[in-house]
Design a protein around this motif. Structure first.
Motif, PDB file in Angstrom:
ATOM      1  N   THR A 120      -4.375 -16.518 -13.019  1.00 17.45           N
ATOM      2  CA  THR A 120      -4.685 -16.715 -14.426  1.00 17.45           C
ATOM      3  C   THR A 120      -4.270 -15.443 -15.288  1.00 17.45           C
ATOM      4  O   THR A 120      -4.757 -14.483 -14.842  1.00 17.45           O
ATOM      5  N   LEU A 121      -3.531 -15.528 -16.032  1.00 16.34           N
ATOM      6  CA  LEU A 121      -2.898 -14.558 -16.739  1.00 16.34           C
ATOM      7  C   LEU A 121      -3.832 -14.583 -18.293  1.00 16.34           C
ATOM      8  O   LEU A 121      -3.992 -15.672 -18.929  1.00 16.34           O
ATOM      9  N   SER A 122      -4.064 -13.090 -18.646  1.00 17.78           N
ATOM     10  CA  SER A 122      -5.087 -13.018 -19.729  1.00 17.78           C
ATOM     11  C   SER A 122      -4.415 -11.804 -20.496  1.00 17.78           C
ATOM     12  O   SER A 122      -4.144 -10.776 -19.826  1.00 17.78           O
ATOM     13  N   TYR A 123      -4.667 -11.884 -21.874  1.00 16.84           N
ATOM     14  CA  TYR A 123      -4.043 -11.066 -22.751  1.00 16.84           C
ATOM     15  C   TYR A 123      -4.687 -10.775 -24.003  1.00 16.84           C
ATOM     16  O   TYR A 123      -5.119 -11.847 -24.568  1.00 16.84           O
ATOM     17  N   HIS A 124      -4.958  -9.508 -24.514  1.00 13.34           N
ATOM     18  CA  HIS A 124      -5.721  -9.662 -25.665  1.00 13.34           C
ATOM     19  C   HIS A 124      -5.199  -8.428 -26.167  1.00 13.34           C
ATOM     20  O   HIS A 124      -4.647  -7.227 -25.773  1.00 13.34           O
ATOM     21  N   TYR A 125      -5.305  -8.380 -27.587  1.00 16.09           N
ATOM     22  CA  TYR A 125      -4.954  -7.297 -28.501  1.00 16.09           C
ATOM     23  C   TYR A 125      -5.843  -7.186 -29.582  1.00 16.09           C
ATOM     24  O   TYR A 125      -6.040  -8.028 -30.344  1.00 16.09           O
ATOM     25  N   GLN A 126      -6.034  -5.909 -30.289  1.00 18.48           N
ATOM     26  CA  GLN A 126      -6.882  -5.621 -31.380  1.00 18.48           C
ATOM     27  C   GLN A 126      -6.525  -4.240 -31.941  1.00 18.48           C
ATOM     28  O   GLN A 126      -5.906  -3.447 -31.422  1.00 18.48           O
ATOM     29  N   ARG A 127      -6.197  -4.641 -33.219  1.00 14.89           N
ATOM     30  CA  ARG A 127      -5.993  -3.514 -34.046  1.00 14.89           C
ATOM     31  C   ARG A 127      -7.015  -3.157 -35.218  1.00 14.89           C
ATOM     32  O   ARG A 127      -7.145  -4.027 -36.077  1.00 14.89           O
ATOM     33  N   VAL A 128      -7.474  -2.039 -35.414  1.00 15.46           N
ATOM     34  CA  VAL A 128      -8.600  -1.668 -36.345  1.00 15.46           C
ATOM     35  C   VAL A 128      -8.102  -0.834 -37.252  1.00 15.46           C
ATOM     36  O   VAL A 128      -7.738   0.599 -36.759  1.00 15.46           O
ATOM     37  N   HIS A 129      -8.111  -0.826 -38.669  1.00 19.63           N
ATOM     38  CA  HIS A 129      -7.552   0.343 -39.490  1.00 19.63           C
ATOM     39  C   HIS A 129      -8.775   0.245 -40.454  1.00 19.63           C
ATOM     40  O   HIS A 129      -9.199  -0.325 -41.115  1.00 19.63           O
ATOM     41  N   GLN A 130      -9.247   1.924 -40.384  1.00 22.82           N
ATOM     42  CA  GLN A 130     -10.709   2.233 -41.302  1.00 22.82           C
ATOM     43  C   GLN A 130      -9.990   3.464 -42.090  1.00 22.82           C
ATOM     44  O   GLN A 130      -9.556   4.357 -41.598  1.00 22.82           O
TER      45      GLN A 130
END
Length: 384
Positions: A179-189
């Motif tokens: 099972t292939l899983s991918y996640h991406y998160q970008r936070v700009h403060q």
């Protein structure tokens, strides 16, 4: 009232709050669309604290009445669409909004005051494949007080999970297709300007972008499991005079698990970490290995062991660190104990632990080694 003692905490002032709330829920026929909203009005009273004032004249704290609201609306854009007789798809959109006025406070629950948040979410699935997309914006200092920093934030995230056996149409689900899983998160403060009369410089105002990428593969067999994962993260500082204070990190991990018997499970974990500090022009590397066992020896007795070893050093070989951790525990359940025909279940346990740590600094000729071990045993009984 304030009561202090050896086993009691101290409350210097008796805070009080009282308020009311309203919650509304509405849905379309068939539950395709749904809206939930709420509003709260609360009065909070924080009386004067003589232990804080110590006889000095302080600005009196006045009771505050403030409000908070939220709304959540969701709609099934594609509700259970039959792509094929055996594969269905769906797509749902959701909007969330929260606003808590400045100085809003209640004793009954923790609420972060002086904050507004908007979030948009899209999630869906096609058969066993699923995905999620999220975008949110938030800010504080809602009254725009000139002497308080205004902070704004933007957050974007996405994640997906794809069983390759389903993607390739393999009906027998061979073990070698993970099972292939991918996640991406970008936070700009970022902060908005320099607060009045703060004495701060522009370099003190935060402006930071963080990003995380993660990829994993998971295999599952009859008596075994395996997973491989890699995560890459970065931190980009954009404040004046801090443009080079950037960081990046890469972590790879491998996990293996095996259950040779229904009562016995074994696991092994390996991981490596590479952390880069651009401002110091330094790279730190860390390697970790560990294993664990869990054995249900009898119906009432179990044994568990854990061991791990970690070693790290920088690219100049000027500093080295290492530590190890070993633990073992035996637990015996006591299911047959009775007192006057009253069942008295409990357990007796024996636990051993040993930790070692060593830190070397070749530049300053520093060598620190530590060892610690502990043995614990105990008996617990449950009367009710």
């Amino acid at each position: 009232l304030p009561v202090s003692g050896f086993t009691e905490g101290t409350v210097n002032d008796a805070e009080e709050s009282r308020g009311w709330g309203l919650r509304l829920v509405a849905a379309t026929p068939g539950q395709r669309g749904r809206v939930e909203a709420g509003y709260s009005r609360n009065r909070f009273d924080n009386p004067a604290d003589p232990f804080l004032s110590q006889g000095a004249d302080l600005v009196a704290i006045e009771p505050m009445t403030r409000g908070a609201r939220y709304v959540e609306a969701s709609f099934a854009i594609v509700p259970a669409w039959a792509i094929t007789p055996s594969v269905h798809g769906l797509l749902t959109a959701t909007y969330r909004h929260e606003r808590v006025e400045p100085l809003y406070r209640t004793i009954g629950a923790f609420v972060q005051a002086d904050r507004s948040n908007h979030a948009f979410e899209m999630n869906g699935a096609i058969g066993e494949m699923s995905f999620l997309v999220l975008h949110q914006r938030y800010r504080d200092n809602l009254d725009e007080v000139p002497s308080i920093l205004i902070t704004r934030g933007r957050d974007f995230a996405t994640q997906t999970s794809v069983p390759l056996a389903f993607l390739f149409g393999a009906s027998s689900r061979p073990f070698w297709l993970p099972t292939l899983s991918y996640h991406y998160q970008r936070v700009h403060q970022e902060g908005e300007g320099v607060p009045d009369n703060s004495g701060a410089r522009p370099t003190f105002v935060p402006d930071q972008v963080s990003a995380i990428h993660g990829l994993s593969l998971d295999w599952q067999g009859g008596r075994w499991r395996a997973s491989w994962r890699i995560d890459r993260s970065s931190q980009d500082n954009r404040q004046p005079e801090r443009e080079n204070a950037d960081f990046s990190d890469r972590v790879q991990s491998l996990s293996l698990g095996f259950t040779p018997l229904p009562s016995l499970s074994l696991s092994v974990d390996l991981s490596s970490d590479r952390a880069r500090n651009e401002e110091l022009d330094r790279t730190d590397r860390t390697l970790r290995i560990g294993w664990g066992t869990d054995w249900q020896a009898t119906e009432t007795m179990s044994l568990g062991t854990r061991w791990s070893k970690t070693a790290s050093e920088d690219d100049t070989h000027g500093r080295e660190n290492g530590n190890s951790d070993l633990s073992a525990q035996v637990t015996q359940r006591l299911d047959r104990w009775k007192v006057a025909s009253w069942p008295l279940p409990g357990q007796i346990y024996f636990r051993f632990g040993r930790q070692t740590a060593r830190s070397l600094d070749h530049e300053f000729q520093f060598d620190d080694s530590r060892r610690n071990w502990a043995i614990n045993t105990g008996l617990s009984l449950t009367a009710f």
